[in-house]
Design a protein around this motif. Structure first.
Motif: not given
Length: 575
Positions: A521-522, A524-525, A529, A554
């Protein structure tokens, strides 16, 4: 000196030069949270150094005409009373007379700069393997140099035009090849190289060429014995008058060999540290070994290890533990490491097919097998169509160019030297890049030049798959071999029984756990970004393909962590 940097302008000096000197100083002092240990300016030249105090003496020698600054420990003198001060003085005196023989005598990990005030010539030099990095920026008649890449990267007056080839190499190998960096005008000194800068001129010279060494005709058992003797000697020289020491200890052989050799030198208190996952071979074998050898052992457990800052970890662990230690090391910022063993003597990443192709002068086939065997490639699917077609061809040509330039006496060793001059030369750059913050100096006996000389004297056919390594390991005390160790896939297996309930470093995870899903998840962010930034490099990356890969990653449909890493590298270095 721990880190140093500087600049020289061969054009007319104006107020902007003073401003650039100030900016460079601010970079170093802000990053390290320390005041500079050494600052010197002479007309068109500026030098700055930071010493964290890991070594007993600084690495500076200066007289009315010349200045020499050295980071690391050259190890030229090897007597009981040796000191880095004597070695730096010897380099200083030698380079004043343009005598490179003094560098040829060094066996340590170091780099340096020598400046002659009279003719304004500046000399940058690396150790025989180039392990201690030294970068330089050259544009027109303006030179900036630094042992830390981020200082150059953060300077506003540096032209940061990207080097696409180098970035592709960084994505595929996790390091750039040859002297390249992600920036077109920034280069890295090669192994055993000295570069002289003067007005309108740059002269490069390799003062040491490993590839010209021949295979020894000596008896194989003697070669094994000689390598063991020199390795023990390399430990003794680096240890000096220290009687208590700090060392990494993993579940593999490299760090175990270092630890065992330290104890053979009558180290009274050896503090070992392990950083690994729960119920892993790495963790359990390290603990068993420490108990067998009577070390004081500390371990920190992670759910997942993803190339952490090892030096910062050991610095933090020692800081939290040192108040409980009665017999502290004299030099607590020195940590012993087994880095360099897996490739230098174990010949990791190579196989018989590569060596046979090289011996038959089939270099192209050898390189193709090397890339296939090690699964080296750039994920072309995320590149724009203009670059996707040829990117891996460029990669192969890069490796071919490096190997073809090696005039090896032992043809079968070409890819070994490729690894030593590229993979191993850049192997510790993460450590050196942050040395101004973690302030740890590594003791690296596997990179001892005299030891490497002994290794390359052995026919390479005997070295593959850790064969020579295991014969060499047989010279160590019996108790070192009574505890199982973790081995590389396809290399000589450990003859001792391995418990089935322990995880293996190279096992593929069948399904991602909670922590891994959290990391994805991190990831993906992290990618999103970058994609939302105006400077996203659309001329190189296919934005739609990047997004789809990030989405699949993700939701755990694919493990595209390598694509996440690739996107991060492209976006970091392309402005």
């Amino acid at each position: 000196m721990t880190v140093f940097a500087g600049m020289i302008s061969f054009d007319t000096i104006d107020d902007s030069f003073e401003h650039k000197c100030t900016e460079l100083r601010e970079q170093i002092e802000t990053s390290s949270s320390m005041k500079a240990s050494y600052v010197y300016k002479h007309n068109n030249a500026f030098f700055i150094g930071l010493d964290v105090g890991a070594f007993k003496y600084s690495g500076i020698n200066q007289d009315e005409e010349t200045i020499t600054i050295v980071a690391g420990d050259p190890i030229i003198t090897t007597d009981v009373g040796r000191s880095r001060t004597k070695d730096v003085e010897a380099i200083h005196d030698g380079l004043k007379k343009a005598d490179l023989n003094i560098l040829r005598k060094a066996r340590g990990v170091f780099c340096g700069v020598h400046f002659n005030k009279l003719d304004s010539k500046i000399y940058l030099f690396s150790d025989k393997l180039g392990i201690r990095p030294l970068y330089y920026y050259k544009k027109s008649n303006f030179i900036v140099f630094s042992t830390v890449f981020k200082y150059l990267q953060n300077l506003p007056f540096i032209d940061k035009q990207e080097n696409f080839q180098a970035i592709c190499e960084l994505v595929a190998f996790n390091y750039c090849l040859a002297d390249r960096s992600p920036f077109q005008y920034v280069n890295l000194l090669y192994a055993g190289e000295i570069i002289t800068f003067s007005k309108d001129n740059i002269m490069k010279k390799r003062y040491w060429r490993w590839e010209l060494f021949k295979v020894s005709g000596d008896n194989y058992d003697n070669l094994v014995e000689n390598a063991y003797t020199v390795f023990v000697d390399s430990i003794k020289i680096r240890l000096g008058d220290e009687t208590n020491a700090i060392a990494f200890l993993s579940g593999g052989l490299d760090s175990r060999c270092v630890v065992a050799s330290l104890l053979k030198q009558n180290v009274q208190n050896l503090y070992t540290f392990n950083f690994s996952t729960e119920m892993s071979q790495d963790k359990v074998f390290a603990r068993l070994c420490s108990e067998k050898l009577n070390c004081t052992h500390r371990e920190k457990v992670f759910e997942k290890l993803s190339f952490p800052n090892w030096s910062q970890l050991i610095a933090d662990e020692w800081k939290s533990y040192e108040n409980y230690v009665k017999n502290k090391p004299k030099y607590p910022q020195m940590a012993w490491s087994g880095d360099g063993g897996s490739v230098g003597i174990g010949h990791e990443y190579l196989n018989k097919q590569m060596v046979l192709s090289l011996q038959k002068d089939h270099s192209k086939a050898a390189v193709e097998e090397f890339l296939r065997y090690n699964n080296v490639a750039v994920p072309a699917r995320i590149l724009s169509s203009k670059y996707a077609r040829n990117v891996n061809k460029i990669l192969q040509e890069s490796v071919e160019e490096e190997t073809e330039g090696l005039q090896c006496k032992d043809k079968g060793r070409k890819l070994y030297y490729f690894l030593m001059f590229n993979d191993q030369r850049r192997h510790l750059h993460a450590h050196f890049e942050e040395i101004d913050t973690h302030k740890v100096e590594l003791m690296l006996p596997f990179f001892d030049s005299n030891f490497i000389e002994k290794v390359i004297s052995v026919p390479i056919d005997k070295c593959l798959y850790h064969e020579f390594y295991m014969d060499w390991f047989g010279k160590f005390p019996p108790e070192v071999r009574e505890i199982p160790w973790q081995t590389y896939p396809g290399h000589k297996a450990c003859p001792l029984e391995i418990p089935n309930n322990l995880t293996y470093q190279w096992d593929k995870q069948s399904s991602p756990g909670k922590e891994v899903k959290k990391h994805r998840k991190t990831d993906y962010s992290y990618v999103i970004q970058f994609m939302n930034q105006k400077k996203f490099p659309v001329r190189y990356l296919d934005k739609k393909a990047v997004f789809i890969a990030a989405l699949l990653h993700r939701y755990n449909l694919r493990d595209y962590s390598y694509i996440v890493s690739a996107v991060g590298k492209f976006c970091k270095y392309i402005q």
